[in-house]
Motif scaffolding. Structure first.
Motif, PDB file in Angstrom:
ATOM      1  N   VAL A   1      -7.682  10.168  -0.108  1.00  0.00           N
ATOM      2  CA  VAL A   1      -6.770  11.030  -0.864  1.00  0.00           C
ATOM      3  C   VAL A   1      -6.965  10.778  -2.348  1.00  0.00           C
ATOM      4  N   ASN A   2      -6.584  11.755  -3.145  1.00  0.00           N
ATOM      5  CA  ASN A   2      -6.547  11.586  -4.589  1.00  0.00           C
ATOM      6  C   ASN A   2      -5.260  10.857  -4.950  1.00  0.00           C
ATOM      7  N   PRO A   3      -5.189  10.267  -6.131  1.00  0.00           N
ATOM      8  CA  PRO A   3      -3.967   9.553  -6.529  1.00  0.00           C
ATOM      9  C   PRO A   3      -2.851  10.536  -6.904  1.00  0.00           C
ATOM     10  N   VAL A   4      -2.318  11.188  -5.873  1.00  0.00           N
ATOM     11  CA  VAL A   4      -1.248  12.176  -6.011  1.00  0.00           C
ATOM     12  C   VAL A   4      -0.176  11.828  -4.981  1.00  0.00           C
ATOM     13  N   VAL A   5       1.066  11.763  -5.414  1.00  0.00           N
ATOM     14  CA  VAL A   5       2.161  11.341  -4.536  1.00  0.00           C
ATOM     15  C   VAL A   5       2.190  12.150  -3.249  1.00  0.00           C
ATOM     16  N   GLU A   6       2.075  13.464  -3.338  1.00  0.00           N
ATOM     17  CA  GLU A   6       2.169  14.313  -2.149  1.00  0.00           C
ATOM     18  C   GLU A   6       1.061  14.005  -1.141  1.00  0.00           C
ATOM     19  N   GLU A   7      -0.149  13.785  -1.623  1.00  0.00           N
ATOM     20  CA  GLU A   7      -1.267  13.483  -0.713  1.00  0.00           C
ATOM     21  C   GLU A   7      -1.058  12.143  -0.023  1.00  0.00           C
ATOM     22  N   ILE A   8      -0.586  11.149  -0.769  1.00  0.00           N
ATOM     23  CA  ILE A   8      -0.338   9.829  -0.190  1.00  0.00           C
ATOM     24  C   ILE A   8       0.805   9.915   0.811  1.00  0.00           C
ATOM     25  N   SER A   9       1.858  10.613   0.434  1.00  0.00           N
ATOM     26  CA  SER A   9       3.038  10.752   1.281  1.00  0.00           C
ATOM     27  C   SER A   9       2.708  11.400   2.628  1.00  0.00           C
TER      28      SER A   9
ATOM     29  N   ASP B   1       3.876   8.061 -11.916  1.00  0.00           N
ATOM     30  CA  ASP B   1       4.636   8.442 -10.725  1.00  0.00           C
ATOM     31  C   ASP B   1       3.982   7.906  -9.453  1.00  0.00           C
ATOM     32  N   VAL B   2       2.667   7.901  -9.414  1.00  0.00           N
ATOM     33  CA  VAL B   2       1.942   7.382  -8.246  1.00  0.00           C
ATOM     34  C   VAL B   2       2.146   5.875  -8.141  1.00  0.00           C
ATOM     35  N   LEU B   3       2.102   5.181  -9.280  1.00  0.00           N
ATOM     36  CA  LEU B   3       2.300   3.726  -9.255  1.00  0.00           C
ATOM     37  C   LEU B   3       3.701   3.372  -8.786  1.00  0.00           C
ATOM     38  N   VAL B   4       4.700   4.122  -9.214  1.00  0.00           N
ATOM     39  CA  VAL B   4       6.077   3.885  -8.753  1.00  0.00           C
ATOM     40  C   VAL B   4       6.164   4.142  -7.254  1.00  0.00           C
ATOM     41  N   TYR B   5       5.529   5.212  -6.791  1.00  0.00           N
ATOM     42  CA  TYR B   5       5.551   5.534  -5.362  1.00  0.00           C
ATOM     43  C   TYR B   5       4.861   4.444  -4.533  1.00  0.00           C
ATOM     44  N   LEU B   6       3.719   3.966  -5.004  1.00  0.00           N
ATOM     45  CA  LEU B   6       3.021   2.886  -4.299  1.00  0.00           C
ATOM     46  C   LEU B   6       3.875   1.624  -4.257  1.00  0.00           C
ATOM     47  N   LYS B   7       4.538   1.307  -5.364  1.00  0.00           N
ATOM     48  CA  LYS B   7       5.438   0.151  -5.396  1.00  0.00           C
ATOM     49  C   LYS B   7       6.503   0.292  -4.314  1.00  0.00           C
ATOM     50  N   ASP B   8       7.107   1.468  -4.237  1.00  0.00           N
ATOM     51  CA  ASP B   8       8.172   1.689  -3.264  1.00  0.00           C
ATOM     52  C   ASP B   8       7.682   1.528  -1.827  1.00  0.00           C
ATOM     53  N   ILE B   9       6.550   2.139  -1.496  1.00  0.00           N
ATOM     54  CA  ILE B   9       6.113   2.042  -0.103  1.00  0.00           C
ATOM     55  C   ILE B   9       5.579   0.653   0.239  1.00  0.00           C
ATOM     56  N   CYS B  10       5.038  -0.053  -0.742  1.00  0.00           N
ATOM     57  CA  CYS B  10       4.576  -1.418  -0.468  1.00  0.00           C
ATOM     58  C   CYS B  10       5.760  -2.350  -0.220  1.00  0.00           C
ATOM     59  N   LEU B  11       6.785  -2.234  -1.033  1.00  0.00           N
ATOM     60  CA  LEU B  11       7.927  -3.142  -0.913  1.00  0.00           C
ATOM     61  C   LEU B  11       8.896  -2.730   0.183  1.00  0.00           C
TER      62      LEU B  11
END
Length: 172
Positions: free
Chosen positions: A33-41, A63-73
């Motif tokens: 995926v590209n570093p896009v919240v929707e694609e990761i989600s 926004d992607v870094l915040v999203y990655l932080k949330d799903i990792c934690l």
């Protein structure tokens, strides 16, 4: 179960393609995926761990870094970062250390990277065998403390509201 890797990169470069082919050759399923919240989600629930191939674009995707932080934690996903020292520094300033499982500085040794992915996949398999606990509280500090105490023995999912808990339970 076959390990699925979420490979996040801006397009596919020669090195990114080499990394992806290396994972596939080692027997892993790779979802790019590209570093896009929707694609990761869209695919985050299907994957075992995430590998993020950084680039100059990393400053432009807070926004992607915040999203990655949330799903990792919150969802206990593992994140491996690949990049140069400057790119890694930018991400490390945005993500807490607990959200980053491993990092590799370029140039990347594909054998070491693949060995680390294999080790982490085994850790995930062991976690999957553990019993799960859902912690719900509106105090993030309390949740992190409890997660720290229980993490060695159980798979812990934390949420900060009753609504999040109901949504989580509806998904499993």
């Amino acid at each position: 179960m076959r390990t699925k890797i979420l490979f996040i990169s801006q397009g596919i470069s020669f090195m990114g393609n080499s990394i992806q082919k290396n994972f596939e050759g080692a027997g892993y399923d790779v979802i790019h995926v590209n570093p896009v919240v929707e694609e990761i989600s869209d695919v985050k629930d299907e994957i075992t761990l995430m590998v993020f191939y950084l680039g100059k674009f990393v400053e432009d995707i807070p926004d992607v870094l915040v999203y990655l932080k949330d799903i990792c934690l919150e969802e206990d996903k593992m994140l491996i970062l690949l990049g140069n020292i400057d790119e890694l520094g930018i991400v490390e300033n945005s993500l807490p250390a607990a959200a980053i499982t491993e990092k590799f500085e370029r140039p990347i040794d594909l054998k070491k990277l693949t060995a680390e992915v294999h080790r982490l996949a085994q850790v995930v398999d062991e976690r999957e065998a553990q019993k799960s606990i859902l912690l719900v509280d509106d105090d993030p500090t309390f949740l992190k403390m409890m997660k720290g105490w229980l993490d060695p023995y159980y798979r812990i999912t934390i949420v900060t509201s009753g609504m999040q808990a109901l949504m989580y339970l509806a998904e499993i």
